[in-house]
Design a protein around this motif. Structure first.
Motif, PDB file in Angstrom:
ATOM      1  N   SER A 236      34.739  38.972  31.039  1.00 17.85           N
ATOM      2  CA  SER A 236      34.475  40.418  31.060  1.00 17.85           C
ATOM      3  C   SER A 236      33.282  40.760  31.945  1.00 17.85           C
ATOM      4  CB  SER A 236      34.255  40.938  29.648  1.00 17.85           C
ATOM      5  OG  SER A 236      33.151  40.282  29.044  1.00 17.85           O
TER       6      SER A 236
ATOM      7  N   ARG B 184      47.053  46.677  30.817  1.00 17.41           N
ATOM      8  CA  ARG B 184      45.863  46.034  30.254  1.00 17.41           C
ATOM      9  C   ARG B 184      45.975  44.517  30.312  1.00 17.41           C
ATOM     10  NH1 ARG B 184      42.452  48.630  26.448  1.00 17.41           N
ATOM     11  NH2 ARG B 184      41.312  46.691  26.653  1.00 17.41           N
TER      12      ARG B 184
ATOM     13  N   LYS C 268      42.140  34.436  29.750  1.00 21.22           N
ATOM     14  CA  LYS C 268      41.316  35.641  29.703  1.00 21.22           C
ATOM     15  C   LYS C 268      40.315  35.643  30.857  1.00 21.22           C
ATOM     16  CE  LYS C 268      39.556  39.117  27.077  1.00 21.22           C
ATOM     17  NZ  LYS C 268      40.000  40.412  27.417  1.00 21.22           N
TER      18      LYS C 268
ATOM     19  N   ASN D 290      34.588  41.201  35.369  1.00 20.04           N
ATOM     20  CA  ASN D 290      35.449  42.379  35.428  1.00 20.04           C
ATOM     21  C   ASN D 290      34.656  43.649  35.676  1.00 20.04           C
ATOM     22  OD1 ASN D 290      38.137  42.879  35.463  1.00 20.04           O
ATOM     23  ND2 ASN D 290      38.405  42.982  33.250  1.00 20.04           N
TER      24      ASN D 290
ATOM     25  N   GLU E 128      43.372  42.125  32.394  1.00 24.62           N
ATOM     26  CA  GLU E 128      42.423  41.318  31.627  1.00 24.62           C
ATOM     27  C   GLU E 128      42.752  39.828  31.585  1.00 24.62           C
ATOM     28  OE1 GLU E 128      41.664  43.029  27.808  1.00 24.62           O
ATOM     29  OE2 GLU E 128      41.350  45.018  28.658  1.00 24.62           O
ATOM     30  N   TYR E 129      43.899  39.421  32.122  1.00 27.36           N
ATOM     31  CA  TYR E 129      44.285  38.014  32.073  1.00 27.36           C
ATOM     32  C   TYR E 129      44.766  37.535  33.437  1.00 27.36           C
ATOM     33  CZ  TYR E 129      44.150  38.225  26.989  1.00 27.36           C
ATOM     34  OH  TYR E 129      43.737  38.354  25.691  1.00 27.36           O
TER      35      TYR E 129
END
Length: 92
Positions: A87, A52, A84, A90, A56-57
């Motif tokens: 989103s 994760r 970060k 992503n 996410e980073y």
């Protein structure tokens, strides 16, 4: 007290330069037939968390720069920086 000075105290610095005896005494999940029943769950959770974090980073190593003292230059060091990921990007 046999292997660690103040074993009941939280002291992460004891792992900076551990001796061979200290490393040999470190068994977080024990060994053999009586190993910890939660070991597989702990490793599974570690893999999930690392996956994760990687997803996410964005991870970068930044040089903090140089410090001039007198006639000599001393490097200040580096640091690991996590930024970060948006989103919205992503999901696309």
């Amino acid at each position: 007290p046999e292997y660690y000075k103040n074993p009941d105290t939280f002291d992460p610095s004891r792992w900076v330069n551990p001796s061979k005896e200290t490393m040999d005494a470190f068994m977080p999940f024990s060994l053999g037939r009586r190993t910890c029943i939660g070991q597989r769950l702990a490793y599974s959770n570690m893999h999930t968390v690392i996956a994760r974090l990687a997803a996410e980073y964005n991870w970068e190593i930044e040089v903090e720069g140089n410090v001039c003292v007198g006639l000599s230059i001393h490097q200040k060091g580096t640091r690991f920086v996590a930024k970060k990921i948006d989103s919205q990007l992503n999901r696309a």
